[in-house]
Design a protein around this motif. Structure first.
Motif, PDB file in Angstrom:
ATOM      1  N   LEU A 265       1.215  -0.839   0.343  1.00  0.00           N
ATOM      2  CA  LEU A 265      -0.113   0.261  -0.485  1.00  0.00           C
ATOM      3  C   LEU A 265       1.247   1.135   0.165  1.00  0.00           C
ATOM      4  CD1 LEU A 265      -2.922   1.051   0.048  1.00  0.00           C
ATOM      5  CD2 LEU A 265      -2.438   0.639   2.563  1.00  0.00           C
ATOM      6  N   GLY A 266       1.949   1.399   0.297  1.00  0.00           N
ATOM      7  CA  GLY A 266       3.068   2.309   0.637  1.00  0.00           C
ATOM      8  C   GLY A 266       3.578   2.575  -0.956  1.00  0.00           C
ATOM      9  N   GLY A 267       3.855   1.732  -1.243  1.00  0.00           N
ATOM     10  CA  GLY A 267       4.278   1.871  -2.722  1.00  0.00           C
ATOM     11  C   GLY A 267       2.785   2.049  -3.927  1.00  0.00           C
ATOM     12  N   ALA A 268       1.643   1.622  -3.033  1.00  0.00           N
ATOM     13  CA  ALA A 268       0.295   2.233  -4.169  1.00  0.00           C
ATOM     14  C   ALA A 268       0.814   3.522  -4.917  1.00  0.00           C
ATOM     15  CB  ALA A 268      -0.048   1.076  -3.991  1.00  0.00           C
ATOM     16  N   VAL A 269       0.922   4.087  -3.102  1.00  0.00           N
ATOM     17  CA  VAL A 269       0.508   5.721  -3.125  1.00  0.00           C
ATOM     18  C   VAL A 269       1.627   6.468  -4.522  1.00  0.00           C
ATOM     19  CG1 VAL A 269       1.276   7.790  -1.440  1.00  0.00           C
ATOM     20  CG2 VAL A 269       0.380   5.578  -0.449  1.00  0.00           C
ATOM     21  N   VAL A 270       2.757   5.784  -4.047  1.00  0.00           N
ATOM     22  CA  VAL A 270       3.518   6.399  -5.309  1.00  0.00           C
ATOM     23  C   VAL A 270       3.083   6.147  -7.166  1.00  0.00           C
ATOM     24  CG1 VAL A 270       6.064   6.332  -5.879  1.00  0.00           C
ATOM     25  CG2 VAL A 270       6.238   6.678  -4.145  1.00  0.00           C
ATOM     26  N   VAL A 271       2.627   4.494  -7.134  1.00  0.00           N
ATOM     27  CA  VAL A 271       2.280   4.327  -8.234  1.00  0.00           C
ATOM     28  C   VAL A 271       0.639   5.067  -8.582  1.00  0.00           C
ATOM     29  CG1 VAL A 271       1.529   1.987 -10.075  1.00  0.00           C
ATOM     30  CG2 VAL A 271       3.767   2.055  -7.988  1.00  0.00           C
ATOM     31  N   GLU A 272       0.188   4.402  -7.824  1.00  0.00           N
ATOM     32  CA  GLU A 272      -1.008   5.489  -8.336  1.00  0.00           C
ATOM     33  C   GLU A 272      -1.349   6.810  -8.039  1.00  0.00           C
ATOM     34  OE1 GLU A 272      -3.712   1.846  -5.860  1.00  0.00           O
ATOM     35  OE2 GLU A 272      -4.262   4.200  -5.197  1.00  0.00           O
ATOM     36  N   THR A 273      -0.370   7.466  -7.694  1.00  0.00           N
ATOM     37  CA  THR A 273      -0.343   9.300  -8.264  1.00  0.00           C
ATOM     38  C   THR A 273       0.432   9.273  -9.649  1.00  0.00           C
ATOM     39  OG1 THR A 273       0.367   9.545  -5.756  1.00  0.00           O
ATOM     40  CG2 THR A 273       0.827  10.923  -6.917  1.00  0.00           C
ATOM     41  N   VAL A 274       1.749   8.544 -10.247  1.00  0.00           N
ATOM     42  CA  VAL A 274       2.304   8.451 -11.367  1.00  0.00           C
ATOM     43  C   VAL A 274       0.971   8.445 -12.183  1.00  0.00           C
ATOM     44  CG1 VAL A 274       3.708   7.191 -12.419  1.00  0.00           C
ATOM     45  CG2 VAL A 274       4.382   8.320 -10.190  1.00  0.00           C
ATOM     46  N   TYR A 275       0.788   7.105 -12.124  1.00  0.00           N
ATOM     47  CA  TYR A 275      -0.421   6.478 -13.151  1.00  0.00           C
ATOM     48  C   TYR A 275      -2.110   7.306 -13.158  1.00  0.00           C
ATOM     49  CZ  TYR A 275       3.171   3.656 -14.683  1.00  0.00           C
ATOM     50  OH  TYR A 275       4.200   3.082 -15.337  1.00  0.00           O
ATOM     51  N   SER A 276      -2.253   8.171 -11.791  1.00  0.00           N
ATOM     52  CA  SER A 276      -3.429   8.218 -12.173  1.00  0.00           C
ATOM     53  C   SER A 276      -4.777   7.238 -11.363  1.00  0.00           C
ATOM     54  CB  SER A 276      -3.686   9.525 -12.699  1.00  0.00           C
ATOM     55  OG  SER A 276      -3.019  10.408 -13.087  1.00  0.00           O
TER      56      SER A 276
END
Length: 328
Positions: A265-276
């Protein structure tokens, strides 16, 4: 005692142990978030541009932000006791409903990323173990080190540049084609196109971990007596590797995968922000920027429950992979 009763007792014991753990996590998260400057009323007033001190005070009073910290803590615990995660002042809706809208997207992204990481990690780790000390082992080791060292947001941006900008094969962001009325298989394939890049970006870091872990575990298992006995019986190298070496080497990999499921979930913060990508990771980022700590507390609580549930599943999986472990 039957196996089903042992499993039931193990799950009950895990649930009883989880209750005090979750309470400690909730209290710690609550007090740590109070150290952050500002609150949702300040952010909402700043975005309005013309809010007065009376308006800010009214907002704080409306959402209980003007109460002493212990009163707010007890109010939050009371909400949890009534199976409520509270109310979001920024989104003007219940936190449970807000998380429920974003949860499916994040769960799908995390499960796909974890599946990619485990499958690729096991495959690459097996190749490294079979060719230990040789050229394939060294090449994959260097690639694993790169994936482990490079920040996730940079990998995500480079994948967008290569596969979206240069080649034009995959979309650069979002979770589906805007305005499309696709249904059934076509809708699933459309979502998969949008999921490939974010899931790969999230998985590559863990691929490096699982590959190195699989290599080390397989080399350790390879030296055991029962492996030499299997070879002496005339079993093929493929059968020995898959049935005897790899199966026992799965134990440390599944342990780490269970631990990483919540950490993703911590990594998803960055990935979801980059890929909207519309998920909990992006929601957590928006909650931090908007000082919506009620939403953030709900996300942190959910991630804690995911970690505890994943550890329980891993314990049961270990008992299935190696009956000597058992479920006590």
């Amino acid at each position: 005692m039957t196996a089903y009763r042992r499993i039931g007792r193990a799950l009950l014991r895990t649930a009883l142990q989880a209750i005090p753990t979750i309470l400690v996590i909730i209290v710690l998260d609550f007090f740590l978030l109070q150290l952050a400057p500002g609150d949702a009323a300040d952010v909402m007033a700043g975005e309005a541009g013309s809010a007065t001190e009376e308006t800010v005070a009214a907002l704080r009073s409306r959402f209980g932000l003007d109460l002493p910290i212990l009163h707010r803590l007890f109010a939050y615990l009371d909400n949890l006791a009534h199976f409520s995660l509270g109310f979001s002042p920024r989104y003007n809706m219940p936190v449970a409903e807000l998380i429920g809208q974003r949860l499916p997207g994040t769960l799908l992204l995390m499960l796909v990323a974890l599946a990619i990481a485990v499958v690729l990690g096991l495959a690459l780790g097996s190749i490294m173990a079979v060719f230990a000390g040789k050229l394939p082992d060294r090449i994959i080791s260097v690639l694993s080190l790169l994936f482990y060292s490079i920040p996730g947001f940079w990998i995500g941006l480079m994948l967008i540049v290569l596969f979206s900008v240069k080649l034009g094969w995959l979309p650069s962001g979002g979770s589906g084609t805007i305005g499309s009325d696709l249904t059934g298989l076509h809708a699933v394939l459309d979502q998969l196109r949008y999921m490939i890049l974010p899931a790969t970006s999230l998985a590559l870091f863990y691929v490096a971990i699982y590959a190195r872990l699989t290599r080390a575990a397989m080399l350790e298992v390879k030296s055991q007596d029962y492996v030499r006995t299997a070879a002496a019986k005339g079993l093929s190298p493929f059968t020995i590797t898959t049935r005897h070496i790899l199966r026992n080497a799965l134990l440390p990999v599944t342990t780490m995968a269970g631990m990483h499921l919540g950490g993703m979930l911590g990594g998803a913060v960055v990935v979801e922000t980059v890929y909207s990508w519309p998920g909990l990771g992006r929601l957590a980022f928006e909650a931090v920027m908007g000082r919506d700590f009620t939403v953030l507390l709900g996300i942190l609580l959910l991630s804690s429950l995911v970690v505890i549930a994943a550890n329980a599943v891993v314990d049961l999986l270990h008992a299935w992979l190696d009956p000597r472990i058992g479920v006590r």
